[in-house]
Scaffold this motif. Sequence first.
Motif, PDB file in Angstrom:
ATOM      1  N   ASN A  56      34.989  48.166  42.652  1.00 21.79           N
ATOM      2  CA  ASN A  56      33.955  49.171  42.428  1.00 21.79           C
ATOM      3  C   ASN A  56      32.938  48.415  41.574  1.00 21.79           C
ATOM      4  O   ASN A  56      33.164  47.973  40.487  1.00 21.79           O
ATOM      5  CB  ASN A  56      34.383  50.408  41.471  1.00 21.79           C
ATOM      6  N   LEU A  57      31.705  47.986  42.231  1.00 21.20           N
ATOM      7  CA  LEU A  57      30.799  47.345  41.572  1.00 21.20           C
ATOM      8  C   LEU A  57      30.109  48.107  40.473  1.00 21.20           C
ATOM      9  O   LEU A  57      29.179  47.336  39.703  1.00 21.20           O
ATOM     10  CB  LEU A  57      29.631  46.722  42.472  1.00 21.20           C
ATOM     11  N   MET A  58      30.363  49.357  40.082  1.00 20.77           N
ATOM     12  CA  MET A  58      29.881  49.923  38.902  1.00 20.77           C
ATOM     13  C   MET A  58      30.978  49.633  37.713  1.00 20.77           C
ATOM     14  O   MET A  58      30.202  49.560  36.553  1.00 20.77           O
ATOM     15  CB  MET A  58      29.851  51.401  39.005  1.00 20.77           C
ATOM     16  N   ASP A  59      32.021  49.068  38.059  1.00 18.82           N
ATOM     17  CA  ASP A  59      32.937  48.593  37.224  1.00 18.82           C
ATOM     18  C   ASP A  59      32.671  47.200  36.435  1.00 18.82           C
ATOM     19  O   ASP A  59      32.591  46.261  37.107  1.00 18.82           O
ATOM     20  CB  ASP A  59      34.324  48.658  37.565  1.00 18.82           C
ATOM     21  N   ASP A  61      34.500  45.084  35.106  1.00 22.17           N
ATOM     22  CA  ASP A  61      35.647  44.209  35.023  1.00 22.17           C
ATOM     23  C   ASP A  61      35.526  43.575  36.628  1.00 22.17           C
ATOM     24  O   ASP A  61      35.838  42.446  36.838  1.00 22.17           O
ATOM     25  CB  ASP A  61      36.720  44.856  35.035  1.00 22.17           C
ATOM     26  N   ALA A  62      35.073  44.634  37.482  1.00 19.49           N
ATOM     27  CA  ALA A  62      34.922  43.897  38.899  1.00 19.49           C
ATOM     28  C   ALA A  62      33.804  42.950  39.090  1.00 19.49           C
ATOM     29  O   ALA A  62      34.093  41.942  39.787  1.00 19.49           O
ATOM     30  CB  ALA A  62      34.737  45.061  39.875  1.00 19.49           C
ATOM     31  N   ARG A  63      32.681  43.353  38.430  1.00 24.26           N
ATOM     32  CA  ARG A  63      31.516  42.294  38.373  1.00 24.26           C
ATOM     33  C   ARG A  63      31.931  40.825  37.782  1.00 24.26           C
ATOM     34  O   ARG A  63      31.680  39.914  38.350  1.00 24.26           O
ATOM     35  CB  ARG A  63      30.247  42.894  38.024  1.00 24.26           C
ATOM     36  N   THR A  64      32.891  41.050  36.641  1.00 21.06           N
ATOM     37  CA  THR A  64      33.266  39.773  35.960  1.00 21.06           C
ATOM     38  C   THR A  64      34.092  39.019  37.047  1.00 21.06           C
ATOM     39  O   THR A  64      33.996  37.728  36.992  1.00 21.06           O
ATOM     40  CB  THR A  64      33.862  40.238  34.700  1.00 21.06           C
ATOM     41  N   TYR A  65      35.035  39.754  37.706  1.00 25.49           N
ATOM     42  CA  TYR A  65      36.056  39.266  38.456  1.00 25.49           C
ATOM     43  C   TYR A  65      35.163  38.435  39.737  1.00 25.49           C
ATOM     44  O   TYR A  65      35.616  37.266  40.048  1.00 25.49           O
ATOM     45  CB  TYR A  65      36.934  40.190  39.206  1.00 25.49           C
ATOM     46  N   LEU A  66      34.060  39.146  40.298  1.00 25.33           N
ATOM     47  CA  LEU A  66      33.605  38.405  41.523  1.00 25.33           C
ATOM     48  C   LEU A  66      32.661  37.284  40.974  1.00 25.33           C
ATOM     49  O   LEU A  66      32.524  36.055  41.508  1.00 25.33           O
ATOM     50  CB  LEU A  66      32.548  39.400  42.093  1.00 25.33           C
ATOM     51  N   THR A  67      32.037  37.463  39.738  1.00 23.21           N
ATOM     52  CA  THR A  67      31.387  36.285  39.200  1.00 23.21           C
ATOM     53  C   THR A  67      32.413  34.806  38.928  1.00 23.21           C
ATOM     54  O   THR A  67      32.079  33.919  39.397  1.00 23.21           O
ATOM     55  CB  THR A  67      30.935  36.388  37.793  1.00 23.21           C
ATOM     56  N   GLU A  68      33.373  35.302  38.500  1.00 24.35           N
ATOM     57  CA  GLU A  68      34.332  34.110  38.383  1.00 24.35           C
ATOM     58  C   GLU A  68      35.017  33.602  39.788  1.00 24.35           C
ATOM     59  O   GLU A  68      34.848  32.480  39.936  1.00 24.35           O
ATOM     60  CB  GLU A  68      35.627  34.599  37.531  1.00 24.35           C
TER      61      GLU A  68
END
Length: 89
Positions: A56-59, A61-68
């Motif tokens: 969920n790109l509103m999350d 944590d999900a955005r941080t994961y994708l950045t990593e």
Amino acid sequence: MARMVFCKKYQQELEGLALPPMPGARGKELFETVSKKAWQEWLQHQTMLINEKRLNLMDPDARTYLTEQMEKFLNNENFDAAEGFVPKD
């Protein structure tokens, strides 16, 4: 004539991005060090991760994961693959 960059993923001169892919310092750094080819491959991989892991790109944590994962992918480090995905040989 296309703008050329020394791509950190492929370690060679390749066509660069037309515009920074995101705002700020990170976008500028990617613009200067990532090729169009590497960025397109990342976008495809990112889409697989989002779909397979149902992110969920509103999350945040999900955005941080994708950045990593983006950093790992572009720096040729071990990155997560989508479960069940078998790359072409």
